[in-house]
Design a protein around this motif. Structure first.
Motif, PDB file in Angstrom:
ATOM      1  N   LEU A 288      43.651 107.260 -25.655  1.00 46.22           N
ATOM      2  CA  LEU A 288      44.940 106.430 -26.280  1.00 46.22           C
ATOM      3  C   LEU A 288      46.280 107.255 -26.038  1.00 46.22           C
ATOM      4  O   LEU A 288      47.258 106.587 -25.861  1.00 46.22           O
ATOM      5  N   THR A 289      46.234 108.417 -26.228  1.00 49.42           N
ATOM      6  CA  THR A 289      47.446 109.382 -26.284  1.00 49.42           C
ATOM      7  C   THR A 289      47.946 109.346 -24.783  1.00 49.42           C
ATOM      8  O   THR A 289      49.331 109.718 -24.431  1.00 49.42           O
TER       9      THR A 289
ATOM     10  N   TYR B  35      51.914 100.187 -24.884  1.00 47.59           N
ATOM     11  CA  TYR B  35      50.831  99.287 -25.845  1.00 47.59           C
ATOM     12  C   TYR B  35      51.441  99.080 -27.153  1.00 47.59           C
ATOM     13  O   TYR B  35      50.770  98.297 -27.984  1.00 47.59           O
TER      14      TYR B  35
ATOM     15  N   PHE C 194      42.951  99.865 -21.846  1.00 51.82           N
ATOM     16  CA  PHE C 194      43.139  99.896 -23.139  1.00 51.82           C
ATOM     17  C   PHE C 194      41.766  99.990 -23.840  1.00 51.82           C
ATOM     18  O   PHE C 194      41.659 100.988 -24.743  1.00 51.82           O
TER      19      PHE C 194
ATOM     20  N   ARG D 168      48.183 100.187 -29.665  1.00 56.68           N
ATOM     21  CA  ARG D 168      47.832 101.359 -29.622  1.00 56.68           C
ATOM     22  C   ARG D 168      48.030 101.955 -30.978  1.00 56.68           C
ATOM     23  O   ARG D 168      46.932 102.834 -31.383  1.00 56.68           O
TER      24      ARG D 168
ATOM     25  N   GLU E 225      44.617 103.703 -32.796  1.00 47.68           N
ATOM     26  CA  GLU E 225      44.226 105.011 -33.427  1.00 47.68           C
ATOM     27  C   GLU E 225      43.702 104.969 -34.787  1.00 47.68           C
ATOM     28  O   GLU E 225      43.068 105.755 -35.363  1.00 47.68           O
TER      29      GLU E 225
END
Length: 728
Positions: free
Chosen positions: A297-298, A303, A347, A307, A311
């Motif tokens: 994700l980082t 997003y 994603f 995002r 997280e």
């Protein structure tokens, strides 16, 4: 004194010249068995007129002889069968055809096979003409009926009794059927003669050979009955064979060939059925379980809230796996929606990598392609997906193109979609729940989903994954070409923000790497930029027009106190360039609304002041300057209550809108005239750099003191002021 009794005689004559029957009634027309257009002819003959009766008899004998001569060999076989049987019923037939009340025959014939149906119809026509030679006042008008498939009783063939009785009133009726077809009991009392010709005598076939070859004493093998051959085989064999013996050989070869073809077809069907059964059982859907470890994700950009949610989910799943958080406190699903190519699949994969859990990606297309595509296999595939997820829990199940599964009650095939949606809902939150399974759906159009799919407890979290903004696009460029100077991609990110997707950037990167590979060197930023922002091939005159137009918009915005987010001369999506202005209506006061309209019209005003002539660049589609300005003014006058009236209406007079637009355009012209040097300077700057970012525009506005600057502008004319002229 008794009256002379007249007889009405009906026949059929093929119509060859339409003018010959111009005076006939529409009820007099019909079609014969060959499908030819015919006229029913009616003749009135006095039975006591010997000359007229003799002439009629002669005409009918000639018609019979002509029809008899035309009988094909197979039709002659049928004719003999009918004539032999009906000859025994001559008295009954004579009584019927000479009757005044109901002079039409109903003959019921059982055929040797369905292939002989039309042959018997032609033979019956000749039989009727033969009867008419003996009974000259008999009608020869007739029709042919046979059982047909009943759409209300699957697999049954039924004779239409009502149709048969209706036709019987107008002529003779021949009913042909197979032995397995039962004559309706309600029709049985009307039958004059029943003929069972399910087994045509061999002697009749031999007689047809005698007639065809002009001989006597031909024979026909008993091993080749009429039921085993098609009439067409017999006719063609009689045409081709040199003698009667050759006819049987040809027919036998045709029969054996048909049998062989039938066996081969049955074998092929059986093999296909077996293969289908085997394939279906071996092609049971088995979801692929992936364990992605990148990207994380980082590593993703653009997003937003999705995002942040991802997280948070990764942290919650870590606590759940350590037994420190119950599943009821974990968000177990979400829906990603937005245009294609925005990275919804990426994603979901990155989320699985960040959570360190298995990843199962599926879709309706994969479920549909399992087995033979029958609904049962689709449902089994859905359940197989979640069964695999249970075995690999905790895990993430990603259902792509979820809007392919249409909502219940909104489709012609509602029963199909209802079964699929119900199955999905059971898997999402059935009685056993789906502990340890995070379900992420992705779609383009949320409205196509069944409402129950996205209610609380299912895919209740919704995140719009749109086209990346400038900052996200810059980071995506950097992701595909790490190590390059951040500023190298700035112009492209500014110019293309909100118009391209991450998938588009991936394509740019592939093409850039291909270009560098062919040149035998490492890929550099210029390779990617040359594809994302190809060289401008427009003429200098065209480029200056676009620059002046966009500079007019930008300066007007600066006067309003807003710095545009970007100014671009890059042609994209059918546009020659553009300015990303702040279209916020503020508090909705008249000054705010009219200020935005002035900004929209300032591009055209800049063309008029700086170039001396305007173009059609401000017009066009729904996103054009003039369309947006017209829409906003229409709302000011009609809906917002700011145009001199309180009533809120959808439609206003074109004149009212035109007068107010002209007044606001006058303000735009006055604004550009007062700040022409700034417009010219900004246009020159844009021509030099092609793309100006918000910091560049802010610096330009600050240096020239444009932010919130005042300018003397003419008042907007009242709605009832006719002919308001544009300020020059």
């Amino acid at each position: 004194m008794t009256k002379t009794r007249l007889k009405r005689v009906v026949g059929k004559r093929v119509v060859t010249d339409p003018t010959d029957v111009a005076d006939a009634s529409p009820d007099d027309f019909d079609f014969n068995e060959a499908g030819q257009f015919c006229l029913r002819e009616t003749t009135f003959v006095d039975p006591d007129d010997d000359a007229a009766t003799a002439q009629l008899r002669k005409t009918r004998v000639e018609a019979f002889a002509k029809a008899f001569d035309k009988l094909s060999p197979s039709t002659y076989v049928a004719y003999l069968g009918l004539a032999h049987t009906l000859g025994d019923a001559e008295a009954a037939i004579a009584a019927r055809v000479l009757s005044d009340r109901s002079p039409h025959l109903l003959i019921d014939v059982v055929l040797p096979s369905h292939r002989w149906r039309m042959v018997f119809a032609y033979a019956f026509q000749a039989i009727l003409l033969g009867i008419a030679t003996r009974h000259v006042f008999a009608s020869v008008d007739h029709c042919h009926l046979h059982p047909e498939a009943d759409r209300y009783r699957n697999g049954e063939y039924r004779l239409n009794v009502a149709q048969a009785l209706d036709r019987l009133r107008g002529g003779h009726v021949l009913v042909t059927r197979l032995a397995a077809d039962v004559l309706p009991p309600s029709l049985a009392p009307h039958v004059d003669v029943s003929v069972d010709l399910s087994t045509l005598p061999i002697e009749h076939v031999a007689a047809a050979l005698d007639r065809a070859f002009g001989i006597k004493g031909a024979s026909w093998p008993a091993s080749l009955p009429a039921t085993a051959m098609a009439p067409g085989w017999f006719d063609s064999a009689c045409d081709r064979a040199l003698d009667p013996a050759g006819v049987a050989g040809i027919v036998l070869a045709l029969r054996d060939g048909e049998i062989a073809e039938k066996k081969a077809s049955e074998a092929a069907d059986a093999a296909a059925t077996e293969k289908k059964s085997t394939t279906s059982s071996t092609r049971a859907y088995t979801p692929t379980v992936l364990r992605p470890d990148s990207p994380l994700l980082t590593d993703l950009h653009g997003y937003g809230d999705a995002r942040t949610w991802g997280e948070s989910l990764a942290a919650d799943l870590a606590l759940y796996r350590r037994g420190k958080l119950g599943w009821a406190d974990v968000d177990a699903g979400c829906l990603l929606h937005g245009p294609p190519g925005t990275g919804k699949t990426m994603f979901a994969s990155a989320l699985a990598a960040a959570c360190g859990v298995p990843f199962i990606a599926t879709s309706y297309a994969q479920w549909q392609s399992s087995g033979d595509g029958h609904l049962g296999y689709v449902l089994k595939s859905i359940r197989a997906t979640f069964a695999s997820a249970v075995e690999n829990a905790p895990c993430i199940v990603f259902i792509d193109e979820l809007d392919t599964v249409r909502g219940r009650g909104g489709s012609e095939w509602d029963s199909w979609w209802t079964a699929i949606v119900t199955c999905l809902l059971e898997c999402l939150d059935g009685t056993s729940r789906r502990e340890g399974i995070v379900v992420i759906g992705a779609c383009n159009i949320v409205e196509h989903l069944d409402p129950a799919m996205i209610r609380s407890g299912r895919l209740d979290r919704r995140f719009h994954i749109g086209l990346p903004d400038e900052d996200a696009l810059l980071r995506i460029f950097q992701h595909h070409l790490p190590g390059e100077d951040d500023q190298a991609f700035g112009p492209a990110a500014t110019a293309l923000a909100g118009t391209i997707s991450g998938a588009d950037v991936s394509r740019f990167a592939r093409e850039a790497r291909r270009t560098a590979r062919r040149a035998g060197r490492p890929v550099v930023a210029e390779d990617l930029l040359s594809i994302a922002m190809p060289p401008d091939t427009r003429s200098d005159e065209m480029r200056r027009l676009v620059a002046v137009h966009e500079a007019g918009h930008a300066v007007a915005e600066m006067i309003r106190g807003h710095v545009p987010r970007a100014l671009s001369l890059v042609a994209a999506d059918g546009s020659h360039g553009g300015v990303d202005i702040n279209s916020d209506l503020g508090c909705g006061r008249l000054d705010d609304l009219e200020g935005l309209v002035v900004s929209l019209l300032a591009g055209r005003a800049a063309e008029e002041i700086c170039l001396g002539v305007v173009s059609g660049g401000a017009g066009g589609g729904e996103q054009s300057d003039l369309h947006q300005a017209t829409t906003l003014v229409t709302r000011i006058v009609g809906r917002f209550g700011l145009g001199g009236r309180l009533a809120s209406v959808e439609k206003v007079l074109d004149r009212e809108v035109e007068d107010r637009l002209r007044g606001l355009y006058g303000r735009a012209v006055a604004l550009v005239r007062a700040h022409r040097d700034h417009v010219e300077a900004l246009a020159a700057m844009a021509l030099e750099r092609r793309v100006l970012s918000q910091p560049m525009l802010a610096a330009f506005a600050g240096e020239r003191g444009l932010l919130g600057a005042t300018v003397s502008v003419p008042p907007v004319p009242e709605a009832d002021a006719p002919g308001a002229e544009v300020a020059r």
